[in-house]
Design a protein around this motif. Structure first.
Motif, PDB file in Angstrom:
ATOM      1  N   LYS A   9       4.874   4.586   6.437  1.00 43.93           N
ATOM      2  CA  LYS A   9       5.973   5.278   6.632  1.00 43.93           C
ATOM      3  C   LYS A   9       6.483   5.065   5.243  1.00 43.93           C
ATOM      4  O   LYS A   9       7.001   4.557   4.712  1.00 43.93           O
ATOM      5  CB  LYS A   9       7.923   5.302   7.501  1.00 43.93           C
ATOM      6  N   VAL A  10       6.386   6.550   3.723  1.00 48.20           N
ATOM      7  CA  VAL A  10       6.534   5.984   2.064  1.00 48.20           C
ATOM      8  C   VAL A  10       7.921   6.255   1.749  1.00 48.20           C
ATOM      9  O   VAL A  10       8.218   7.091   2.425  1.00 48.20           O
ATOM     10  CB  VAL A  10       5.893   6.944   2.069  1.00 48.20           C
ATOM     11  N   ALA A  11       7.925   5.393   0.658  1.00 47.85           N
ATOM     12  CA  ALA A  11       9.145   6.140   0.212  1.00 47.85           C
ATOM     13  C   ALA A  11       9.802   6.938  -0.682  1.00 47.85           C
ATOM     14  O   ALA A  11       8.725   7.427  -0.958  1.00 47.85           O
ATOM     15  CB  ALA A  11      10.026   4.545  -0.978  1.00 47.85           C
ATOM     16  N   PRO A  12      10.485   7.597  -0.494  1.00 51.81           N
ATOM     17  CA  PRO A  12      10.460   9.021  -1.345  1.00 51.81           C
ATOM     18  C   PRO A  12      10.066   9.494  -2.788  1.00 51.81           C
ATOM     19  O   PRO A  12       9.406  10.011  -2.866  1.00 51.81           O
ATOM     20  CB  PRO A  12      11.731   9.657  -0.297  1.00 51.81           C
ATOM     21  N   GLU A  13      11.765   8.467  -3.727  1.00 53.47           N
ATOM     22  CA  GLU A  13      10.410   8.364  -4.516  1.00 53.47           C
ATOM     23  C   GLU A  13       9.061   7.540  -4.950  1.00 53.47           C
ATOM     24  O   GLU A  13       9.087   7.776  -6.341  1.00 53.47           O
ATOM     25  CB  GLU A  13      11.460   7.295  -5.189  1.00 53.47           C
ATOM     26  N   LYS A  14       8.634   7.121  -3.767  1.00 48.84           N
ATOM     27  CA  LYS A  14       6.962   6.448  -4.285  1.00 48.84           C
ATOM     28  C   LYS A  14       5.992   7.404  -4.140  1.00 48.84           C
ATOM     29  O   LYS A  14       5.212   7.426  -4.001  1.00 48.84           O
ATOM     30  CB  LYS A  14       7.003   5.269  -3.363  1.00 48.84           C
ATOM     31  N   GLN A  15       6.232   8.830  -3.319  1.00 53.53           N
ATOM     32  CA  GLN A  15       5.581   9.880  -2.697  1.00 53.53           C
ATOM     33  C   GLN A  15       4.214  10.024  -3.160  1.00 53.53           C
ATOM     34  O   GLN A  15       3.420   9.262  -2.744  1.00 53.53           O
ATOM     35  CB  GLN A  15       6.654  11.244  -2.154  1.00 53.53           C
ATOM     36  N   GLU A  16       4.783  10.093  -4.974  1.00 58.47           N
ATOM     37  CA  GLU A  16       3.611  10.881  -5.943  1.00 58.47           C
ATOM     38  C   GLU A  16       3.144  10.034  -6.571  1.00 58.47           C
ATOM     39  O   GLU A  16       1.745  10.260  -6.120  1.00 58.47           O
ATOM     40  CB  GLU A  16       4.799  11.585  -6.330  1.00 58.47           C
ATOM     41  N   GLN A  17       3.413   8.870  -6.435  1.00 58.23           N
ATOM     42  CA  GLN A  17       2.376   7.168  -7.152  1.00 58.23           C
ATOM     43  C   GLN A  17       1.255   7.195  -5.766  1.00 58.23           C
ATOM     44  O   GLN A  17      -0.023   7.022  -5.691  1.00 58.23           O
ATOM     45  CB  GLN A  17       2.999   6.115  -6.868  1.00 58.23           C
ATOM     46  N   PHE A  18       2.133   7.093  -3.966  1.00 61.84           N
ATOM     47  CA  PHE A  18       1.417   6.714  -3.410  1.00 61.84           C
ATOM     48  C   PHE A  18      -0.239   7.956  -2.781  1.00 61.84           C
ATOM     49  O   PHE A  18      -0.983   7.430  -2.958  1.00 61.84           O
ATOM     50  CB  PHE A  18       2.448   6.608  -1.836  1.00 61.84           C
ATOM     51  N   GLU A  19       0.372   8.756  -3.077  1.00 61.82           N
ATOM     52  CA  GLU A  19      -0.285  10.067  -2.837  1.00 61.82           C
ATOM     53  C   GLU A  19      -1.765   9.703  -3.875  1.00 61.82           C
ATOM     54  O   GLU A  19      -2.949  10.404  -3.910  1.00 61.82           O
ATOM     55  CB  GLU A  19      -0.029  11.290  -2.475  1.00 61.82           C
ATOM     56  N   ARG A  20      -1.110   9.727  -5.021  1.00 60.11           N
ATOM     57  CA  ARG A  20      -2.015   9.531  -6.447  1.00 60.11           C
ATOM     58  C   ARG A  20      -3.316   8.543  -6.300  1.00 60.11           C
ATOM     59  O   ARG A  20      -4.165   8.378  -5.525  1.00 60.11           O
ATOM     60  CB  ARG A  20      -1.751   9.252  -7.479  1.00 60.11           C
ATOM     61  N   LEU A  21      -2.598   6.931  -5.906  1.00 61.24           N
ATOM     62  CA  LEU A  21      -2.991   6.051  -4.881  1.00 61.24           C
ATOM     63  C   LEU A  21      -3.994   6.301  -4.277  1.00 61.24           C
ATOM     64  O   LEU A  21      -5.860   5.925  -4.046  1.00 61.24           O
ATOM     65  CB  LEU A  21      -2.442   4.828  -4.995  1.00 61.24           C
ATOM     66  N   ALA A  74      -5.909  -1.320  -5.213  1.00 59.56           N
ATOM     67  CA  ALA A  74      -4.975  -0.608  -4.741  1.00 59.56           C
ATOM     68  C   ALA A  74      -3.974  -0.981  -3.809  1.00 59.56           C
ATOM     69  O   ALA A  74      -2.500   0.040  -3.539  1.00 59.56           O
ATOM     70  CB  ALA A  74      -5.978   0.415  -4.503  1.00 59.56           C
ATOM     71  N   SER A  75      -4.765  -1.395  -3.148  1.00 62.90           N
ATOM     72  CA  SER A  75      -3.853  -1.542  -1.715  1.00 62.90           C
ATOM     73  C   SER A  75      -2.589  -2.760  -1.858  1.00 62.90           C
ATOM     74  O   SER A  75      -1.080  -2.090  -1.548  1.00 62.90           O
ATOM     75  CB  SER A  75      -4.588  -3.601  -0.832  1.00 62.90           C
ATOM     76  N   GLY A  76      -2.520  -3.707  -2.555  1.00 58.38           N
ATOM     77  CA  GLY A  76      -1.141  -4.014  -3.080  1.00 58.38           C
ATOM     78  C   GLY A  76      -0.038  -3.251  -3.813  1.00 58.38           C
ATOM     79  O   GLY A  76       1.121  -2.991  -3.801  1.00 58.38           O
ATOM     80  N   GLN A  77      -0.891  -2.128  -4.621  1.00 58.09           N
ATOM     81  CA  GLN A  77       0.219  -0.765  -5.185  1.00 58.09           C
ATOM     82  C   GLN A  77       1.236  -0.403  -3.915  1.00 58.09           C
ATOM     83  O   GLN A  77       1.783   1.202  -3.624  1.00 58.09           O
ATOM     84  CB  GLN A  77      -0.631   0.215  -6.227  1.00 58.09           C
ATOM     85  N   ILE A  78      -0.808   0.307  -3.266  1.00 59.32           N
ATOM     86  CA  ILE A  78      -0.278   1.430  -1.768  1.00 59.32           C
ATOM     87  C   ILE A  78       1.063   1.000  -1.324  1.00 59.32           C
ATOM     88  O   ILE A  78       2.275   0.998  -0.903  1.00 59.32           O
ATOM     89  CB  ILE A  78      -1.315   1.747  -1.197  1.00 59.32           C
ATOM     90  N   MET A  79       1.032  -1.057  -1.146  1.00 58.44           N
ATOM     91  CA  MET A  79       2.228  -1.645   0.117  1.00 58.44           C
ATOM     92  C   MET A  79       2.673  -1.253  -0.743  1.00 58.44           C
ATOM     93  O   MET A  79       4.548  -1.309  -0.063  1.00 58.44           O
ATOM     94  CB  MET A  79       1.358  -2.630   0.230  1.00 58.44           C
ATOM     95  N   GLU A  80       3.850  -1.590  -2.219  1.00 63.86           N
ATOM     96  CA  GLU A  80       4.880  -1.040  -2.953  1.00 63.86           C
ATOM     97  C   GLU A  80       5.821   0.254  -2.300  1.00 63.86           C
ATOM     98  O   GLU A  80       6.352   0.157  -2.944  1.00 63.86           O
ATOM     99  CB  GLU A  80       4.781  -1.551  -4.088  1.00 63.86           C
TER     100      GLU A  80
END
Length: 94
Positions: A9-21, A74-80
């Motif tokens: 479950k991704v935080a709304p404000e982090k969705q773009e970063q999540f998809e890029r990573l 990448a995994s730490g950044q994705i978890m954030e």
């Protein structure tokens, strides 16, 4: 054959970063771990919910992936980017 399904479950404000990573991580796995399955999918009903399906040919392939620079970087950044802890299920062939 190590196989796992993760629900994220991704935080709304982090969705773009999540998809890029995650898009980059999928490309890195495809390039460095041929023959293994590593796919993210986004929910239709809830576009902030993602599923990661990963399946490796054997334990050695999984260990290479787990310790690879592209994964550890990448995994730490994705978890954030997550709004809550991921839920994982180990799977087996039948």
């Amino acid at each position: 054959m190590p196989t796992t399904l993760w629900r994220l479950k991704v935080a709304p404000e982090k969705q773009e970063q999540f998809e890029r990573l995650t898009s980059q991580l999928v490309r890195d796995v495809a390039e460095n771990e041929p023959g293994n399955v590593f796919e993210y999918r986004r929910g239709v009903e809830d576009p902030l919910t993602y599923v990661l399906f990963l399946s490796f040919d054997d334990l050695d392939a999984f260990q290479r992936y787990s310790t690879a620079d592209y994964h550890t970087g990448a995994s730490g950044q994705i978890m954030e980017c997550l709004a809550e802890p991921p839920i994982g299920d180990e799977l087996e062939r039948f």
